[in-house]
Scaffold this motif. Structure first.
Motif, PDB file in Angstrom:
ATOM      1  N   GLY A  41       8.084   6.968   3.773  1.00 60.44           N
ATOM      2  CA  GLY A  41       8.485   7.885   3.126  1.00 60.44           C
ATOM      3  C   GLY A  41       7.470   8.594   2.202  1.00 60.44           C
ATOM      4  N   ASP A  42       6.366   8.170   1.688  1.00 58.11           N
ATOM      5  CA  ASP A  42       5.229   8.508   1.083  1.00 58.11           C
ATOM      6  C   ASP A  42       4.531   9.769   1.636  1.00 58.11           C
ATOM      7  OD1 ASP A  42       3.543   7.080   2.528  1.00 58.11           O
ATOM      8  OD2 ASP A  42       3.040   5.581   1.118  1.00 58.11           O
ATOM      9  N   THR A  43       4.977   9.992   2.804  1.00 60.01           N
ATOM     10  CA  THR A  43       4.358  11.027   3.576  1.00 60.01           C
ATOM     11  C   THR A  43       3.044  10.512   4.339  1.00 60.01           C
ATOM     12  OG1 THR A  43       2.848  12.316   2.259  1.00 60.01           O
ATOM     13  CG2 THR A  43       5.286  12.855   2.164  1.00 60.01           C
ATOM     14  N   THR A  44       2.675   9.295   4.450  1.00 61.88           N
ATOM     15  CA  THR A  44       1.521   8.796   4.968  1.00 61.88           C
ATOM     16  C   THR A  44       1.773   7.706   6.080  1.00 61.88           C
ATOM     17  OG1 THR A  44       1.245   6.782   3.905  1.00 61.88           O
ATOM     18  CG2 THR A  44       0.529   8.947   2.776  1.00 61.88           C
ATOM     19  N   ILE A  45       0.881   7.716   7.115  1.00 62.28           N
ATOM     20  CA  ILE A  45       0.845   6.778   8.239  1.00 62.28           C
ATOM     21  C   ILE A  45      -0.304   5.931   7.752  1.00 62.28           C
ATOM     22  CG2 ILE A  45       0.372   6.324  10.608  1.00 62.28           C
ATOM     23  CD1 ILE A  45       2.928   7.802  10.289  1.00 62.28           C
ATOM     24  N   LYS A  46      -0.246   4.489   7.943  1.00 59.44           N
ATOM     25  CA  LYS A  46      -1.217   3.337   7.682  1.00 59.44           C
ATOM     26  C   LYS A  46      -1.583   2.705   8.693  1.00 59.44           C
ATOM     27  CE  LYS A  46      -0.245   3.497   2.625  1.00 59.44           C
ATOM     28  NZ  LYS A  46      -1.666   4.567   2.149  1.00 59.44           N
ATOM     29  N   GLY A  74       0.957  -1.245  -0.056  1.00 60.72           N
ATOM     30  CA  GLY A  74      -0.096   0.040   0.088  1.00 60.72           C
ATOM     31  C   GLY A  74       0.962   1.364  -0.237  1.00 60.72           C
ATOM     32  N   HIS A  75       1.917   1.238   0.572  1.00 60.86           N
ATOM     33  CA  HIS A  75       2.968   2.423   0.637  1.00 60.86           C
ATOM     34  C   HIS A  75       3.450   2.671  -0.773  1.00 60.86           C
ATOM     35  CE1 HIS A  75       2.876   3.908   4.763  1.00 60.86           C
ATOM     36  NE2 HIS A  75       2.816   2.489   5.361  1.00 60.86           N
ATOM     37  N   ASN A  76       3.795   3.808  -1.178  1.00 67.26           N
ATOM     38  CA  ASN A  76       4.466   4.110  -2.155  1.00 67.26           C
ATOM     39  C   ASN A  76       5.831   4.732  -1.977  1.00 67.26           C
ATOM     40  OD1 ASN A  76       2.440   3.524  -4.217  1.00 67.26           O
ATOM     41  ND2 ASN A  76       1.135   5.285  -3.461  1.00 67.26           N
ATOM     42  N   GLY A  77       6.544   4.586  -0.955  1.00 66.59           N
ATOM     43  CA  GLY A  77       7.762   4.710  -0.619  1.00 66.59           C
ATOM     44  C   GLY A  77       8.344   3.822   0.427  1.00 66.59           C
ATOM     45  N   PRO A  78       9.539   4.336   1.085  1.00 70.55           N
ATOM     46  CA  PRO A  78      10.056   3.400   1.963  1.00 70.55           C
ATOM     47  C   PRO A  78       9.070   3.619   3.471  1.00 70.55           C
ATOM     48  CG  PRO A  78      11.950   4.914   0.954  1.00 70.55           C
ATOM     49  CD  PRO A  78      10.447   5.127   0.360  1.00 70.55           C
ATOM     50  N   VAL A  79       9.277   2.391   3.978  1.00 67.09           N
ATOM     51  CA  VAL A  79       8.710   2.364   5.325  1.00 67.09           C
ATOM     52  C   VAL A  79       9.681   2.351   6.270  1.00 67.09           C
ATOM     53  CG1 VAL A  79       7.412   0.883   7.016  1.00 67.09           C
ATOM     54  CG2 VAL A  79       6.876   0.698   4.404  1.00 67.09           C
ATOM     55  N   ARG A 119      -3.583   8.068   6.725  1.00 68.17           N
ATOM     56  CA  ARG A 119      -3.744   9.178   7.198  1.00 68.17           C
ATOM     57  C   ARG A 119      -2.614   9.974   6.169  1.00 68.17           C
ATOM     58  NH1 ARG A 119      -7.427   9.551   7.742  1.00 68.17           N
ATOM     59  NH2 ARG A 119      -7.466  11.794   8.760  1.00 68.17           N
ATOM     60  N   GLY A 120      -3.035  10.866   5.706  1.00 69.89           N
ATOM     61  CA  GLY A 120      -2.389  11.869   4.785  1.00 69.89           C
ATOM     62  C   GLY A 120      -2.129  13.119   5.013  1.00 69.89           C
ATOM     63  N   PRO A 150       0.444  14.492   7.165  1.00 67.74           N
ATOM     64  CA  PRO A 150       1.998  15.004   7.232  1.00 67.74           C
ATOM     65  C   PRO A 150       2.091  15.497   5.880  1.00 67.74           C
ATOM     66  CG  PRO A 150       1.738  12.771   8.087  1.00 67.74           C
ATOM     67  CD  PRO A 150       0.302  12.979   7.581  1.00 67.74           C
ATOM     68  N   LEU A 151       3.251  16.375   6.074  1.00 70.98           N
ATOM     69  CA  LEU A 151       3.450  17.119   4.779  1.00 70.98           C
ATOM     70  C   LEU A 151       4.793  16.574   4.050  1.00 70.98           C
ATOM     71  CD1 LEU A 151       3.324  20.729   6.584  1.00 70.98           C
ATOM     72  CD2 LEU A 151       1.844  19.750   5.059  1.00 70.98           C
ATOM     73  N   ARG A 152       5.509  15.915   4.995  1.00 67.29           N
ATOM     74  CA  ARG A 152       6.956  15.192   4.327  1.00 67.29           C
ATOM     75  C   ARG A 152       6.927  13.708   4.818  1.00 67.29           C
ATOM     76  NH1 ARG A 152      12.094  18.832   4.623  1.00 67.29           N
ATOM     77  NH2 ARG A 152      12.789  17.048   3.158  1.00 67.29           N
ATOM     78  N   GLU A 153       8.187  13.025   4.500  1.00 71.39           N
ATOM     79  CA  GLU A 153       8.243  11.506   4.904  1.00 71.39           C
ATOM     80  C   GLU A 153       7.823  11.766   6.417  1.00 71.39           C
ATOM     81  OE1 GLU A 153      10.398  13.704   3.271  1.00 71.39           O
ATOM     82  OE2 GLU A 153      11.424  12.656   1.685  1.00 71.39           O
ATOM     83  N   GLN A 154       7.356  10.459   6.838  1.00 71.26           N
ATOM     84  CA  GLN A 154       7.300  10.133   8.461  1.00 71.26           C
ATOM     85  C   GLN A 154       8.271   8.847   8.627  1.00 71.26           C
ATOM     86  OE1 GLN A 154       4.664  12.085  10.405  1.00 71.26           O
ATOM     87  NE2 GLN A 154       5.661  13.260   8.674  1.00 71.26           N
ATOM     88  N   LEU A 155       8.932   9.214   9.651  1.00 70.66           N
ATOM     89  CA  LEU A 155      10.097   8.481  10.146  1.00 70.66           C
ATOM     90  C   LEU A 155       9.936   7.565  11.318  1.00 70.66           C
ATOM     91  CD1 LEU A 155      12.905  11.121   9.499  1.00 70.66           C
ATOM     92  CD2 LEU A 155      11.884   9.432   7.930  1.00 70.66           C
ATOM     93  N   SER A 156       8.801   7.893  12.129  1.00 66.01           N
ATOM     94  CA  SER A 156       8.641   7.201  13.322  1.00 66.01           C
ATOM     95  C   SER A 156       7.290   7.369  13.624  1.00 66.01           C
ATOM     96  CB  SER A 156       9.691   7.397  14.423  1.00 66.01           C
ATOM     97  OG  SER A 156       9.299   6.648  15.688  1.00 66.01           O
TER      98      SER A 156
END
Length: 204
Positions: free
Chosen positions: A29-34, A7-12, A47-48, A50-56
């Motif tokens: 890294g796709d700026t979302t929390i799933k 489901g993510h379009n970037g690194p987890v 959850r969309g 966030p404005l940039r990559e989410q790291l934790s």
């Protein structure tokens, strides 16, 4: 391999389990929390905000809250309601928290506080109820995205890029009239001795 969650379009970058062991949160890294149901491999919410990559990301011990941080330097707190079926998990609070990307977040002290570690070489503590700042601990070394909260003692460990681990003791003091009021909590962070000394003390 039991199951693959797609489901993510970037690194987890971050993962956290709900206390029930069935619900998983992921920061990407796709700026979302799933939010996922790992038993059936179903995505329950994205959850969309966030404005940039989410790291934790982390989930509170009571399973009611979700906290996340990342490259937009903000902490976001959601109410976690999609624990049995797909639902929208409402955004509760947003706080500009650090001057550089947030590398790690954790709930601590029975969910009363949130701890955040960032690339600006600070460790901060926050009131969980409204994400108001409680204390700032500045580091000499550049911090790595490594943060562990002791399950029983008011203590956390952080890692740095120079290979060192540092222990920080967190003490809380509540007002006499309202010992459980989160707004009355004061949190102080202080350096302890090196981790090796702490381990020795616990063994004695």
């Amino acid at each position: 391999l039991l199951r693959t969650l797609k489901g993510h379009n970037g690194p987890v970058y971050g993962l956290a389990f709900h206390p029930n062991g069935r619900i998983l949160a992921s920061a990407s890294g796709d700026t979302t929390i799933k939010i996922w149901d790992v038993h059936v491999g179903k995505r329950l919410d994205t959850r969309g905000e966030p404005l940039r990559e989410q790291l934790s990301v982390d989930i509170s011990a009571d399973g009611r809250l979700l906290i996340a941080g990342g490259a937009d330097n903000r902490l976001r707190l959601w109410q976690l309601v999609s624990t049995e079926e797909a639902k929208i998990n409402p955004l509760d609070t947003v706080r500009f928290a650090h001057e550089e990307p947030i590398q790690a977040v954790r709930f601590a002290l029975e969910d009363r506080i949130v701890v955040s570690v960032a690339a600006d070489q600070t460790v901060k503590t926050w009131n969980t109820r409204n994400l108001t700042p409680l204390a700032t601990h500045r580091q000499r070394s550049q911090l790595a995205p490594a943060l562990a909260v002791h399950p029983v003692q008011p203590r956390l460990l952080i890692g740095s890029l120079d290979g060192m681990l540092e222990s920080i003791e967190i003490s809380t003091v509540a007002t006499e009239n309202s010992p459980t009021d989160h707004a009355s909590l004061r949190v102080a962070a202080r350096n302890t001795e090196e981790v090796e000394l702490i381990a020795t003390e616990e063994m004695e």
